[in-house]
Motif scaffolding. Structure first.
Motif, short mmCIF file in Angstrom:
data_model
loop_
_atom_site.label_atom_id
_atom_site.label_comp_id
_atom_site.label_asym_id
_atom_site.label_seq_id
_atom_site.Cartn_x
_atom_site.Cartn_y
_atom_site.Cartn_z
N PRO A 94 7.19 2.68 1.43
CA PRO A 94 8.50 3.10 1.92
C PRO A 94 9.22 2.00 2.71
O PRO A 94 10.43 1.81 2.57
CB PRO A 94 8.17 4.30 2.81
CG PRO A 94 6.89 4.83 2.26
CD PRO A 94 6.13 3.61 1.86
N SER A 95 8.45 1.24 3.53
CA SER A 95 9.07 0.15 4.29
C SER A 95 9.48 -1.00 3.37
O SER A 95 10.50 -1.66 3.60
CB SER A 95 8.11 -0.36 5.36
OG SER A 95 7.94 0.60 6.38
N ILE B 170 0.85 -1.18 0.00
CA ILE B 170 0.00 0.00 0.00
C ILE B 170 0.89 1.24 0.00
O ILE B 170 2.05 1.17 0.41
CB ILE B 170 -0.97 0.01 1.20
CG1 ILE B 170 -0.20 0.07 2.52
CG2 ILE B 170 -1.87 -1.21 1.16
CD1 ILE B 170 -1.12 0.15 3.72
N GLU B 171 0.36 2.32 -0.48
CA GLU B 171 1.18 3.52 -0.70
C GLU B 171 1.86 4.00 0.57
O GLU B 171 3.03 4.35 0.56
CB GLU B 171 0.33 4.64 -1.29
CG GLU B 171 1.13 5.89 -1.64
CD GLU B 171 0.26 6.95 -2.28
OE1 GLU B 171 0.78 8.06 -2.54
OE2 GLU B 171 -0.94 6.68 -2.52
N ARG B 172 1.13 4.01 1.67
CA ARG B 172 1.70 4.46 2.94
C ARG B 172 0.91 3.85 4.10
O ARG B 172 -0.23 3.40 3.91
CB ARG B 172 1.70 5.97 3.05
CG ARG B 172 0.33 6.62 3.02
CD ARG B 172 0.40 8.13 3.21
NE ARG B 172 1.17 8.74 2.15
CZ ARG B 172 0.64 9.13 0.99
NH1 ARG B 172 -0.65 8.92 0.74
NH2 ARG B 172 1.38 9.70 0.06
N ARG B 173 1.50 3.86 5.25
CA ARG B 173 0.80 3.38 6.44
C ARG B 173 -0.39 4.28 6.71
O ARG B 173 -0.25 5.51 6.72
CB ARG B 173 1.76 3.39 7.62
CG ARG B 173 1.12 2.97 8.95
CD ARG B 173 2.16 2.97 10.06
NE ARG B 173 1.60 2.62 11.35
CZ ARG B 173 2.31 2.42 12.46
NH1 ARG B 173 3.63 2.59 12.42
NH2 ARG B 173 1.74 2.09 13.60
N PRO B 174 -1.56 3.71 6.95
CA PRO B 174 -2.73 4.54 7.23
C PRO B 174 -2.53 5.38 8.50
O PRO B 174 -1.71 5.04 9.35
CB PRO B 174 -3.86 3.51 7.44
CG PRO B 174 -3.38 2.29 6.73
CD PRO B 174 -1.90 2.28 6.90
N ALA B 175 -3.28 6.46 8.60
CA ALA B 175 -3.22 7.28 9.81
C ALA B 175 -3.57 6.39 11.00
O ALA B 175 -4.49 5.56 10.93
CB ALA B 175 -4.22 8.44 9.71
N PRO C 295 9.70 -0.18 9.38
CA PRO C 295 11.09 -0.12 8.89
C PRO C 295 11.47 1.18 8.19
O PRO C 295 12.63 1.61 8.26
CB PRO C 295 11.18 -1.32 7.94
CG PRO C 295 10.21 -2.30 8.51
CD PRO C 295 9.07 -1.47 9.00
N ALA C 296 10.53 1.82 7.51
CA ALA C 296 10.85 3.08 6.82
C ALA C 296 11.27 4.16 7.80
O ALA C 296 12.00 5.09 7.44
CB ALA C 296 9.66 3.55 6.00
N ARG C 297 10.82 4.04 9.06
CA ARG C 297 11.13 5.06 10.06
C ARG C 297 12.13 4.60 11.11
O ARG C 297 12.71 5.43 11.82
CB ARG C 297 9.85 5.52 10.77
CG ARG C 297 8.88 6.25 9.87
CD ARG C 297 7.77 6.90 10.69
NE ARG C 297 6.93 5.92 11.35
CZ ARG C 297 6.50 6.03 12.60
NH1 ARG C 297 6.85 7.06 13.35
NH2 ARG C 297 5.70 5.11 13.13
N TRP C 298 12.34 3.28 11.20
CA TRP C 298 13.28 2.79 12.23
C TRP C 298 13.84 1.44 11.81
O TRP C 298 13.10 0.54 11.41
CB TRP C 298 12.58 2.64 13.58
CG TRP C 298 13.53 2.35 14.72
CD1 TRP C 298 14.10 3.27 15.55
CD2 TRP C 298 14.01 1.06 15.15
NE1 TRP C 298 14.91 2.63 16.47
CE2 TRP C 298 14.88 1.28 16.24
CE3 TRP C 298 13.81 -0.25 14.70
CZ2 TRP C 298 15.54 0.24 16.90
CZ3 TRP C 298 14.46 -1.29 15.35
CH2 TRP C 298 15.31 -1.04 16.44
N MET C 299 15.17 1.34 11.92
CA MET C 299 15.87 0.07 11.77
C MET C 299 16.86 -0.05 12.92
O MET C 299 17.28 0.97 13.49
CB MET C 299 16.60 0.00 10.42
CG MET C 299 15.69 -0.15 9.22
SD MET C 299 14.87 -1.77 9.13
CE MET C 299 16.20 -2.82 8.53
#
Length: 249
Positions: A237-238, A72-77, A205-209
């Motif tokens: 992104p992830s 999916i394009e991005r994580r939902p709100a 993962p897109a925000r933290w690794m």
């Protein structure tokens, strides 16, 4: 899984008469070495360890699974109605996953798995609970001392695929038993240092690794494996982050 050798250190206090104390070169060397070690132990960190190589077959399976995941394009709100209790009582043993129903709660199961050679005791939650030991945090490669009681918070159990992320990506529609299994599945859990767990929070993962780049491969393999096993999608992104992490294997 991750190995560490624990050492016990004792601080010895003594009183000397006022005056100048002369030390030999050897004594100075010993004192400096002891002081350096004491500082390391005092902050709960040891010399970083290198992550173990991930079997090639596991990497290939993860790459294939990632290619099949719905993106999916991005994580939902984030759903403000989410609450931890939606995934059942924390660390319940009443689940249909590996380790479920073995008379030990999930936290004790993971501590026993990830802290080899630990001292054991009997508790109300587990007949062979970990009392003390040394964990090599997979997220940093550093050693962390664990002692049941006040010091137990130094080691925490992380959901590799965070519960809140799973909720946002589709777990909100699951039944209670499936959510409880997800929250207590050993494949989705790791004993880690407290600082890393708190830094990660519920980030994808897109925000933290993990800070330890050498562990990115293993982390990506486990993240993808859990998503695939529970039929969850991945945000774009992830997906890209995980693809790059699997290339580093």
């Amino acid at each position: 899984m991750w190995h560490a050798i624990g050492q016990r250190w004792k601080w010895v206090r003594s009183r000397h008469r006022p005056g100048r104390i002369r030390l030999t070169g050897r004594q100075w060397g010993a004192l400096v070495a002891f002081a350096a070690t004491a500082v390391v132990v005092a902050v709960g960190l040891g010399v970083p360890h290198t992550a173990s190589p991930v079997p090639a077959v596991s990497v290939e399976r993860a790459r294939a699974s990632l290619a099949r995941l719905r993106v999916i394009e991005r994580r939902p709100a984030h759903d403000r109605d989410y609450h931890r209790d939606a995934f059942g009582p924390a660390w319940t043993d009443d689940v249909d996953v590996v380790g479920g129903g073995n008379s030990c709660d999930t936290r004790d199961d993971i501590l026993a798995r990830d802290i080899p050679g630990a001292v054991r005791i009997r508790t109300t939650a587990c007949p062979e609970a970990v009392a003390s030991g040394t964990l090599t945090s997979p997220y940093t490669g550093r050693s962390v001392a664990f002692r049941r009681g006040r010091g137990s918070a130094a080691v925490q159990i992380d959901h590799i695929v965070p519960l809140a992320y799973a909720w946002d990506m589709g777990a909100a529609s699951w039944g209670g038993p499936r959510r409880r299994s997800f929250a207590n599945d050993p494949a989705n859990l790791a004993a880690v240092d407290a600082a890393s767990n708190q830094s990660k929070s519920d980030a994808e993962p897109a925000r933290w690794m993990p800070p330890l780049r050498a562990f990115h491969c293993q982390y990506a393999v486990q993240f993808v494996t859990v998503l695939a096993a529970y039929g969850l999608p991945v945000d774009a992104p992830s997906r890209d982050t995980l693809v790059n992490a699997l290339k580093s294997c």
